[in-house]
Design a protein around this motif. Structure first.
Motif: not given
Length: 1115
Positions: A129, A132, A153, A155-156, A160, A179, A182-183, A189-191
């Motif tokens: 990732p 964050p 978050v 990301p990417d 995950e 999740t 992503g971009s 992306n994990t929230h």
């Protein structure tokens, strides 16, 4: 990047039968398997082909990568392994997300084998990732006790990421994760979010978010510092140890408030009023402190000091209060009552002490003796008490000047205050006496006398006062003191009222007893009043009046006289009478006949006596009613410039002064409303703005009042700049007669020498005689010539700007004069009945010129179509042109006579029509100017032979071997400058004319014009000599070359004719074109077939030709 696209091998191609005679079928020895690789690492997919005969290549997601082992277009891809063993392993360096795909190895079909495709293998990319981040507002501080949702978050990532949240190193439980895409494709992306309750202890602690997945051994994290707002602790006051404080003491108090985020703001109040809003913060000690410096005053007694602390999250301010007790002295101690008394009286006195804490104790002292007193205490200001002490004492003369003291003592402050006063005991003066003039000596009014009063004894010393006949006199001088008493002087300027008046001086003081002294004065004085009376206030012109004059009281008796201006009169006197101040009164009467001159005059009545040098007088102002009269200084003429403002004053007097005037101009009454330019700023002034000449002339004024009517006339002279015009334009006059040019001016004033005349034509002429007759200017020109004809300007100037002018054209009439030069007397034309000839006759004359034509003495018939006449006029020049069409030598070569005539006479010209021929020679050949290297020549052209002619100048000097020739440029010019000459050299010049047919003889019957150039100076002379020497050498060499060349040619041709014509060698400028007219009609014959020209540079003007003629050489 560049890449190749190859078609994949069709799946059914694997089932094609082998062709007979081919090698064995190719097969996979090793096929690729699924690979998991971290981003940035190197991935290898194995492929080994046994008996490879076809093209081996890899396919990515069905796209062939190409047969080249370096795989161009895919810089990170390559095929590795031992080729001899059939190894085609696919190596991917620095693996990226784009490499996450399906791969297979393919061997294409060959002549000996079918195509084969390996099993599909996956490359599974592991992507850690990115860093964050918190998806919440961490800039705004939290407030203790409130709940907040923390969202992090990661990301990417692939796969995950797992998120763990920590607060100051302690894991936060209860977090929920989910999740999202992503971009890029395949990235997630994990929230993660968790609910946190803010604590005051959290302020400054770290909030950390960690994210990790299988792509990386170490987690990535981000950290923020928590900012939590919480209220401060209650404040405390330091530095106030005692309950009672003395006024004037400066207290230094400190207010401290611990903790709080942000730290507390502090402020001080006294009885609710803000004293200070200044504080300082100590971030290390986590406290706020405020120092208050307070200088105590009595007003601060029982005041409540309060310190308040508050910050952004305080529910309400926190405070601490202290009450102050101030010990203070009375501000003032006052003695009340009167400290002065007449001996034997009792004094009642009081001593007052203003508010103090505690109340004061009061004691009394007279000198060194303490007096008994009584005291009372009451509530005062600022929480204190006031004290009042009373004492009663009977005074004696011995107490005078003794010191009485009141002492107030404050037991709390140990301070005493006192107030003292001096006692005054009054007793009366002992004696009064005067120093004055003797009573039996008379004094004159106006005399200055001094009356002095003295007094001795008494306390205080006596106060002196003067009285006249019992009334106070306020004009006495300031009282003065001496060792035993006082004195006061009264200075008098004696008047009639002082005669027999009683003057008294009183001496008194606070002892309320008066003693006095007095005297009387005898005074002589003139009349104290003068009064003239009449039966009426106003009189009429011609009326006889009687005035009565009464003289008031005088001592001794006075006599009365009258005057009016410089004239004196004796009136009728009446018997005298007793009057005021012991004097006498007399009266007299005077009769006068009234005129307007008496108005506002003063009749003076004067009284006098022999004993007194001065007298008294008064006047009576006469008011005589009379009709309007114009003053002698009334201006009868007013001058003003046009367009200025004209002011016409009317100097009129009358009684009554209410006069109405009527103004008339040219029998028309002037009314303000009719013309806004006419104004009356007052009743007797006429103002005309922007006055014009129309307003000039007589103004008749009629003025009237209740007594009658008067008239006068005032002339307004409006002066203006001239305007001028010609009385007659144009003015015609015959040649030789007298011309009168007249211009008339409209101007004011008309002055002498107002006119001047100016010639506007070219050149100069004799102007003639200038005279002036009133408004007319006359220029008289006698024996008028044609040169006088033209435009004249008459200028008029009377001193008023601007001057004016008018132009007058003088036309001189004369009989016709025909142009008769050689060019006018001949006209050439071919007589072959194909050409047209124009005969031009130009005459100058005034008035209009008329033409008539004759041919060989017979009047021409212009009805003949072969003849046409045209007439033109330009000013005084008249031109008649006769055109002869199809000229015939037989019919038209004749003499045509042109006659020009007008009312003053006629003139004739014979014009010969001839055949075209060579030109006539020029005439009047002369020198215009000469310098050291040039000569300017001028001539009159002859008849051009009917063709355009040009001119050629021939010249030589004594050392030249032949003539030089120069063509005049531009052609047809009759003036030319020959340049390049030598200084101090004599030249012979000639000129002739040339046209297309031939040339003329030289001017003035072949005459030669001899001219010597001027001598140069310095360097110019040297250069000229050098140039001449070089030119001479070149000329000799040229001549020798030509001579020997001709001799050689003569020997070559001995058979020639001995009568062969002479040959001239001619040199011509390279700047000119060779003309076919370079033929010379000299005495020597020219063989035109053998003529040659040699061009040389003459240094003359552009396009002019210089010719050099050499001696004839017989061929």
């Amino acid at each position: 990047s560049n890449f190749w696209v190859y078609p994949t091998i069709p799946f059914n191609s694997l089932s094609l039968p082998l062709f007979p005679g081919l090698r064995a079928q190719q097969v996979f020895r090793t096929e690729p398997r699924n690979v998991t690789v971290r981003m940035g690492a190197t991935a290898v997919l194995r492929c080994e082909v046994l008996r490879a005969s076809g093209t081996v290549q890899w396919a990515k997601d069905g796209l062939l990568l190409g047969p080249d082992r370096s795989l161009p277009g895919f810089p990170r891809y390559s095929m590795i392994g031992n080729l001899k063993r059939g190894q085609y392993h696919l190596q991917i360096e620095n693996a990226q997300l784009e490499d996450d795909a399906t791969y297979n190895c393919q061997a294409g079909r060959s002549e000996s084998s079918q195509a084969i495709i390996s099993d599909t293998a996956w490359i599974n990319m592991l992507i850690p990732p990115s860093k964050p981040y918190f998806e919440m507002n961490m800039v705004e501080p939290w407030v203790a006790g409130k709940e907040y949702i923390v969202i992090c978050v990661a990301p990417d990532a692939k796969p995950e990421a797992e998120i763990t949240l920590y607060k100051d190193g302690v894991e936060l439980t209860g977090a929920e994760s989910f999740t999202m895409s992503g971009s890029e494709d395949k990235l997630l992306n994990t929230h993660a979010e968790v609910t946190v309750t803010a604590l005051s202890s959290d302020n400054g602690r770290q909030l950390t978010c960690q994210a990790k997945n299988s792509a990386h051994f170490r987690p990535v994290e981000t950290t923020v510092t928590m900012s939590v707002f919480f209220p401060p602790q209650p404040p405390v006051i330091l530095g106030l140890d005692r309950q009672e404080v003395k006024a004037g003491t400066t207290l230094v108090l400190e207010c401290v408030s611990q903790f709080g985020n942000p730290l507390a703001t502090l402020h001080w109040t006294k009885n609710g009023d803000v004293l200070s809003k200044t504080w300082e913060e100590d971030a290390v000690a986590q406290k706020s402190r405020s120092i208050l410096k307070l200088k105590l005053t009595p007003a601060d007694n029982q005041a409540i000091l309060c310190c308040e602390s508050v910050n952004l999250v305080s529910v309400s301010p926190l405070s601490v209060s202290r009450r102050i007790t101030v010990v203070f002295d009375p501000v003032e101690v006052m003695l009340l009552g009167s400290f002065a008394a007449i001996e034997g009286q009792e004094l009642d006195l009081s001593c007052y002490a203003s508010s103090s804490n505690p109340p004061v104790q009061i004691r009394w002292w007279l000198g060194n003796t303490e007096l008994n007193s009584t005291s009372t205490v009451e509530e005062g200001e600022n929480g204190g008490m006031t004290t009042m002490s009373n004492v009663t004492h009977q005074v004696s003369r011995e107490d005078n000047g003794m010191k009485l003291t009141c002492v107030a003592f404050n037991i709390g402050t140990k301070v005493s205050k006192s107030k003292s006063a001096e006692l005054s005991v009054y007793y009366p003066p002992q004696k009064v006496w005067l120093h004055v003039p003797p009573q039996d000596v008379p004094l004159r009014s106006g005399t200055k006398v001094r009356l002095i009063c003295f007094s001795s004894g008494g306390n205080p010393p006596g106060t002196l006062s003067w009285f006249k006949n019992g009334q106070p006199v306020m004009s006495a001088l300031k009282q003065t003191s001496f060792d035993k008493g006082v004195a006061q002087e009264l200075v008098l300027v004696l008047t009639a009222s002082d005669n027999m008046a009683t003057y008294r001086c009183d001496a008194t003081n606070e002892a309320e007893k008066t003693i006095s002294a007095q005297t009387k004065l005898r005074v002589q004085f003139p009349a104290i009043t003068m009064k003239i009376t009449a039966k009426e206030e106003q009189f009429h012109q011609g009326q006889m009046i009687t005035l009565e004059c009464e003289s008031g009281s005088s001592n001794p008796r006075a006599n009365i006289s009258w005057s009016l201006g410089p004239l004196g009169f004796q009136g009728v006197n009446q018997p005298h009478k007793k009057a005021a101040y012991g004097g006498f009164s007399v009266s007299s009467s005077l009769s006068l006949n009234m005129t307007s001159q008496h108005h506002n005059q003063r009749v003076i009545c004067q009284s006098s006596s022999a004993e007194l040098p001065e007298g008294a007088k008064t006047f009576f102002k006469l008011s005589v009613l009379y009709p309007p009269e114009f003053r002698p200084d009334q201006p009868m003429q007013i001058q003003v410039a046009e367009d200025d403002m004209a002011t016409i004053p009317l100097l009129v007097s009358a009684n009554p002064e209410e006069v109405s005037c009527i103004w008339q101009h040219r029998r028309e009454k002037l009314v303000k409303e009719r013309d806004l330019r006419i104004q009356w700023p007052d009743e007797f002034t006429l103002v005309i703005e922007n006055v014009t000449r129309k307003e000039a002339g007589a103004y008749n004024i009629e003025c009237a009042n209740e007594e009658g009517v008067s008239h006068t006339t005032i002339m307004l002279d409006v002066q203006y700049a001239p305007s001028v015009k010609a009385e007659k334009d144009p003015v015609y006059v015959n040649l030789g007669e007298t011309a009168d040019l007249i211009c008339v001016a409209d101007a004011n004033p008309i002055i002498s020498d107002m006119f001047s005349w100016k010639w506007l034509g070219e050149g100069e002429v004799e102007m003639g005689e200038e005279i002036q007759e009133d408004e007319s200017g006359i220029l008289t020109i006698r024996d008028v010539t044609r040169a006088h004809a033209g435009l004249y300007q008459c200028i008029a100037d009377n001193g008023m700007a601007p001057s004016a002018s008018a132009d007058v054209q003088l036309v001189v009439q004369f009989k016709p004069e025909i142009q008769k030069g050689v060019q006018w007397r001949k006209v050439a034309s071919r007589g072959d009945a194909t050409s047209t000839a124009e005969l031009i006759c130009q005459a100058e004359g005034i008035p209009r010129v008329h033409f008539s034509w004759e041919k060989n003495g017979a009047l021409m018939d212009f009805a003949n179509p072969r003849y046409e006449q045209r007439t033109m006029r330009e000013g005084s020049f008249h031109t008649s042109t006769v055109q002869v069409v199809n000229v015939s030598a037989l019919l038209d070569y004749a003499v045509f006579t042109c006659t020009a005539h007008n009312s003053l006479g006629e003139d004739k010209l014979d014009i010969q029509l001839v055949s075209t021929n060579h030109p006539d020679p020029p005439s009047s050949f002369r020198q215009v100017s000469v310098s050291h290297n040039s000569v300017t020549l001028e001539w009159i052209p002859g008849f051009d032979g009917g063709l355009q002619q040009r001119f050629r100048i021939r010249y030589r000097w004594d050392r030249s071997v032949s003539f030089l020739y120069m063509d005049v440029f531009p052609p047809g010019e009759a003036t030319f400058t020959v340049t390049g000459l030598q200084p101090n050299t004599t030249y012979n010049f000639s000129v002739n004319a040339i046209n297309a047919i031939g040339e003329s003889s030289y001017a003035d019957s072949n005459a030669v014009l001899t001219i010597t150039t001027k001598g140069p100076a310095g360097l110019t002379l040297y250069l000229t000599v050098a140039f001449t020497a070089v030119f001479g050498v070149l000329l000799v060499l040229n001549s020798l070359g030509c001579f020997f060349g001709l001799k050689w040619k003569k020997r070559q041709g001995q058979t020639g004719n001995s009568n062969h014509p002479l040959i001239y060698v001619i040199r011509k400028s390279s700047q000119s074109t060779v003309s076919n007219s370079n033929k010379y009609e000299s005495k020597e014959k020219i063989n035109t077939t053998a003529q040659r020209t040699l061009l040389i540079d003459s240094g003359s003007e552009t396009d002019s030709n210089v010719y050099e003629s050499y001696a004839a050489v017989r061929m």
